[in-house]
Design a protein around this motif. Structure first.
Motif, PDB file in Angstrom:
ATOM      1  N   LEU A 192       9.429  -4.277   7.111  1.00 32.34           N
ATOM      2  CA  LEU A 192       8.502  -4.210   8.249  1.00 32.34           C
ATOM      3  C   LEU A 192       7.093  -4.643   7.818  1.00 32.34           C
ATOM      4  CD1 LEU A 192       8.895  -3.217  11.193  1.00 32.34           C
ATOM      5  CD2 LEU A 192       7.980  -1.014  10.478  1.00 32.34           C
ATOM      6  N   LEU A 193       6.679  -4.163   6.654  1.00 38.75           N
ATOM      7  CA  LEU A 193       5.327  -4.470   6.183  1.00 38.75           C
ATOM      8  C   LEU A 193       5.189  -5.928   5.751  1.00 38.75           C
ATOM      9  CD1 LEU A 193       4.560  -1.188   4.190  1.00 38.75           C
ATOM     10  CD2 LEU A 193       3.728  -1.849   6.462  1.00 38.75           C
ATOM     11  N   ASP A 211       0.835  -1.191   0.000  1.00 39.19           N
ATOM     12  CA  ASP A 211       0.000   0.000   0.000  1.00 39.19           C
ATOM     13  C   ASP A 211       0.882   1.259   0.000  1.00 39.19           C
ATOM     14  OD1 ASP A 211      -3.078   0.760   1.467  1.00 39.19           O
ATOM     15  OD2 ASP A 211      -1.505   2.241   1.145  1.00 39.19           O
ATOM     16  N   GLU A 212       0.736   2.073  -1.032  1.00 41.61           N
ATOM     17  CA  GLU A 212       1.583   3.262  -1.180  1.00 41.61           C
ATOM     18  C   GLU A 212       1.374   4.263  -0.039  1.00 41.61           C
ATOM     19  OE1 GLU A 212       4.079   4.288  -3.157  1.00 41.61           O
ATOM     20  OE2 GLU A 212       4.109   2.275  -4.011  1.00 41.61           O
ATOM     21  N   ASP A 213       0.139   4.375   0.430  1.00 43.14           N
ATOM     22  CA  ASP A 213      -0.141   5.322   1.520  1.00 43.14           C
ATOM     23  C   ASP A 213       0.592   4.903   2.787  1.00 43.14           C
ATOM     24  OD1 ASP A 213      -1.784   6.799  -0.100  1.00 43.14           O
ATOM     25  OD2 ASP A 213      -3.606   5.751   0.517  1.00 43.14           O
ATOM     26  N   ILE A 214       0.519   3.590   3.068  1.00 46.69           N
ATOM     27  CA  ILE A 214       1.185   3.079   4.273  1.00 46.69           C
ATOM     28  C   ILE A 214       2.698   3.212   4.130  1.00 46.69           C
ATOM     29  CG2 ILE A 214       1.678   0.955   5.556  1.00 46.69           C
ATOM     30  CD1 ILE A 214      -1.223   0.193   5.264  1.00 46.69           C
ATOM     31  N   PHE A 231       4.337   5.436   2.421  1.00 44.83           N
ATOM     32  CA  PHE A 231       4.723   6.838   2.610  1.00 44.83           C
ATOM     33  C   PHE A 231       4.701   7.217   4.092  1.00 44.83           C
ATOM     34  CE2 PHE A 231       3.305  11.343   3.015  1.00 44.83           C
ATOM     35  CZ  PHE A 231       4.540  11.907   2.740  1.00 44.83           C
ATOM     36  N   TYR A 232       3.735   6.675   4.807  1.00 45.43           N
ATOM     37  CA  TYR A 232       3.664   6.961   6.247  1.00 45.43           C
ATOM     38  C   TYR A 232       4.981   6.546   6.923  1.00 45.43           C
ATOM     39  CZ  TYR A 232       1.352   7.254  10.864  1.00 45.43           C
ATOM     40  OH  TYR A 232       0.989   7.585  12.136  1.00 45.43           O
ATOM     41  N   LEU A 233       5.476   5.363   6.569  1.00 51.34           N
ATOM     42  CA  LEU A 233       6.728   4.876   7.165  1.00 51.34           C
ATOM     43  C   LEU A 233       7.929   5.691   6.683  1.00 51.34           C
ATOM     44  CD1 LEU A 233       6.121   1.019   6.999  1.00 51.34           C
ATOM     45  CD2 LEU A 233       5.906   2.502   8.973  1.00 51.34           C
ATOM     46  N   LEU A 234       7.951   6.010   5.390  1.00 47.72           N
ATOM     47  CA  LEU A 234       9.064   6.810   4.851  1.00 47.72           C
ATOM     48  C   LEU A 234       9.105   8.176   5.529  1.00 47.72           C
ATOM     49  CD1 LEU A 234       8.730   6.129   0.995  1.00 47.72           C
ATOM     50  CD2 LEU A 234      10.323   5.068   2.592  1.00 47.72           C
ATOM     51  N   SER A 235       7.912   8.739   5.739  1.00 50.92           N
ATOM     52  CA  SER A 235       7.850  10.085   6.321  1.00 50.92           C
ATOM     53  C   SER A 235       8.336  10.093   7.761  1.00 50.92           C
ATOM     54  CB  SER A 235       6.414  10.620   6.261  1.00 50.92           C
ATOM     55  OG  SER A 235       5.641  10.068   7.314  1.00 50.92           O
TER      56      SER A 235
END
Lengths: 437, 249
Positions: free
Chosen positions: A399-400, A379-382, A384-388
């Motif tokens: 991790l995912l 999931d790209e949204d998830i 990005f959340y981790l990258l951010s």
């Protein structure tokens, strides 16, 4: 035309016919076993190698994939080399099977007093009637081939009431480019409890073929935890079958972890023979490169009040192909059956594929059965959340993916085995992360 | 701290930011208000480095350095933090595991030693208590089953632990009742620091009653169209965005 005569044999089928003809008189077993071998080979020849139109093997076309077969492993090899421990740190007894033959001198039988361990060859010589019983109705060409050519393996018997804490591993080791046909027999008595590990390893770069069939029965009120690790060499073919019948109020939990081999297929057949039994079937597959791995499951609710849970997860990278075929059968008498099956695929590359075929065959009217299947990318949204939050992409993906697989691995409900298997998935992911970096 | 010059950004070929100019000096808290669709959230994503946005023109200077080409994870380690409007749920990843992974990843990227477990636990405990984040919440998978208020408190907890130089708060008040709004605002105010800048993005003025900004900017149609003091928020609350709607085509 409704018949399809098969006149032409493939090169692999020709080789197998010649090999069986040459080996038939040397293969171990009583006259009854010898007769059974003949019947089994005739059954194999009638079907030939499974292909695209063999419904149960639809996505694993062995006629196309097995161009050749390596020479048959006959008898124990002189070389007693055992590859690195696939599950370092996990305490268990080890029954080592090398190139199709049980090797007691390489085995560790400590801590399992009360359990009887015998080489399968002994049971073949005695013509033990249990051999072939669990697979009699499978009508599977590769199981038939195993029945014709089976060489050895182990017989484990856990008598009624015996509860063994220490896990027992059947360690299948292949040492060179041979074809081995292993048969194991596991008998768990009433009120007995056991943890079985099944591991499969072999050298990298070796085009060996391992065909392993394990027949098992679990009596009434038994508790069985069974974990299979398929980490075969990267050029090998792995065909593994487990056929198990479970009795009244028995709990059977099974986990398959598929990570190795070029081509692999793991089949699990569970039949309920007593009421109020429960089976949990879990799987985690990790593929990369051009690997092909097929998990086939058949859960046969033949009696009322049975419950089954299936959760299979597959992660596919590179150009790999994952396959899941899951069948739940609910026979007319099997009222109040409760079956739930879920399959989830995670594609880490645009070139990877996932084929899923859930099948429910329900002949009773008062049952609860459900199945679900999903396939997708991270999931790209998830992500990005981790990258951010500062996690590097590879670490975020690790991790995912770990979380994705953990649900299936933890489903087994055995902490020690679960931890050992999660280490394998972490190692796989770490190697992937290094490639990306 | 943050200097945005003539920033143009588009997604799927559609231009959303059309020349944003904005300066947030070190230690100041600035609010960006504006009607829906004015580009506020896009600005927060472009600042934090989300994939999928094309910066076609302009610069984002962070500590004097242009970060337009910098990936999201490097911006984070450099000190940019985005508190999400809708924090994501991640099943199977325990909140504690996530917090530790994030803190250590940033420390590693900055060449600092990883935290020891006791040090990490102590930091989390101290920050969590201030934000009413319970141990039970920390044990659960990240944001899974959290209420709206719990998710926002968890965002501020992450901000407290990661100690960014620039915090962007995207609609942090959305989905919060009055009590939750107060807890979250107090958490944010406790993190105001002479070395830390904040960009508070909000549609409503009510958040700014709690987090009082040094400056308020009005965004419309992808540009900053007006800048004033905190009183500008009150004016917008009274009059609405009607004056700016014409520009938000």
């Amino acid at each position: 035309m409704n018949a399809e005569p098969r006149i032409l044999r493939t090169q692999a089928e020709e080789t197998l016919a010649l090999e069986f003809a040459a080996a038939r008189t040397q293969l171990p077993g009583s006259p009854a076993i010898a007769a059974a071998r003949e019947n089994a080979f005739a059954a194999f020849q009638k079907q030939g190698l499974p292909h695209r139109r063999t419904e149960a093997w639809r996505y694993t076309d062995l006629r196309a994939l097995l161009r050749t077969v390596p020479p048959l492993a006959i008898g124990p090899t002189a070389e007693a080399s055992v590859l690195a421990d696939p599950l370092p740190g996990l305490d268990r007894a080890r029954l080592v099977v090398v190139d199709g033959s049980f090797r007691p001198e390489l085995s560790d039988l400590a801590g399992i007093d009360g359990v009887t361990i015998r080489p399968l060859v002994d049971l073949l010589q005695e013509g033990d009637a249990r051999i072939g019983l669990q697979v009699a109705s499978l009508n599977d060409a590769m199981v038939s081939l195993n029945s014709a050519l089976m060489l050895g393996g182990v017989a484990i018997e856990v008598p009624a009431g015996v509860r063994i804490e220490r896990a027992i591993e059947i360690a299948h080791v292949t040492t060179s480019a041979v074809a081995s046909h292993v048969r194991n027999l596991v008998t768990v008595g009433d009120d007995a409890s056991v943890r079985i590990l099944e591991t499969h390893v072999g050298p990298a770069g070796s085009a060996y073929q391992a065909n392993i069939v394990t027949e098992a029965t679990a009596g009434h009120r038994a508790k069985v935890v069974w974990a299979k690790l398929q980490s075969e060499g990267d050029a090998s073919v792995h065909l593994g079958t487990l056929a198990v019948t479970i009795g009244t109020e028995t709990a059977f939990d099974h986990l398959t972890l598929m990570i190795g081999a070029a081509i692999s297929r793991s089949q699990t057949f569970v039949t309920y023979s007593g009421e109020n039994a429960r089976a949990g079937l879990f799987g985690a597959t990790m593929l990369r490169g051009k690997q092909h791995a097929d998990i086939a499951l058949s859960v046969d609710h033949a009696v009322p009040n049975g419950a089954s849970r299936e959760l299979f997860k597959a992660v596919m990278d590179g150009r790999s192909e994952g396959v899941f075929q899951g069948r739940i059968i609910v026979r007319p008498d099997a009222q109040k059956t409760d079956g739930r099956m879920m399959t989830q695929g995670l594609l880490l590359s645009e070139d990877a594929s996932f084929f899923v075929k859930p099948e429910l065959e329900i002949f009773a009217d008062d049952v609860q059965c459900a199945h679900g299947a999903t396939s997708g990318e991270i999931d790209e949204d998830i992500l990005f959340y981790l990258l951010s939050r500062g996690l590097p992409r590879a670490e975020a993906e690790t991790l995912l993916v770990t979380a994705f697989l953990a649900e299936a691995i933890e489903g087994l409900g055995d902490e020690a085995i679960g931890e050992a298997f999660e280490q394998i998935s972490r190692k796989w992911l770490a190697a992937r992360g290094q490639e990306a970096a | 701290m943050l200097e945005i010059k003539n920033l143009h950004a588009s997604i799927d070929g559609k231009e959303i930011l059309r020349g944003v100019d904005l300066v947030v000096p070190t230690g100041e808290v600035h609010a960006i208000m504006g009607p829906n669709g004015s580009g506020k959230s896009t600005l927060s994503y472009v600042l934090s480095g989300r994939d999928g946005y094309d910066v076609t023109e302009g610069e984002i200077l962070f500590d004097g350095k242009d970060i337009v080409e910098m990936p999201a994870e490097e911006r984070a380690s450099a000190g940019v933090f985005l508190a999400f409007q809708y924090p994501l749920e991640i099943p199977g990843v325990a909140t504690m595991t996530f917090l530790k992974a994030a803190m250590n990843a940033q420390r590693k990227a900055r060449g600092e030693a990883e935290l020891t477990t006791p040090d990490f636990m102590r930091r989390v405990k101290t920050a969590a208590e201030k934000l009413n984040v319970t141990q039970e919440m920390l044990r659960r998978p990240l944001n899974v089953g959290f209420s709206g208020g719990e998710k926002k408190r968890n965002e501020i907890l992450q901000m407290a632990l990661l100690e960014p130089k620039l915090a962007i708060l995207d609609e942090t008040d959305s989905g919060l009742d009055i009590d939750a709004l107060r807890v979250v605002s107090e958490g944010v105010n406790a993190l105001r620091d002479p070395g830390r800048s904040m960009l508070v993005i909000t549609h409503y003025q009510r958040l700014l009653d709690h987090i009082v900004p040094d400056k308020v900017h009005v965004m419309s149609a992808g540009r900053i169209v007006r800048t004033g003091g905190p009183e500008l928020a009150l004016e917008l609350e009274a009059k609405g965005y009607a004056d700016y709607a014409g520009e938000a085509a």
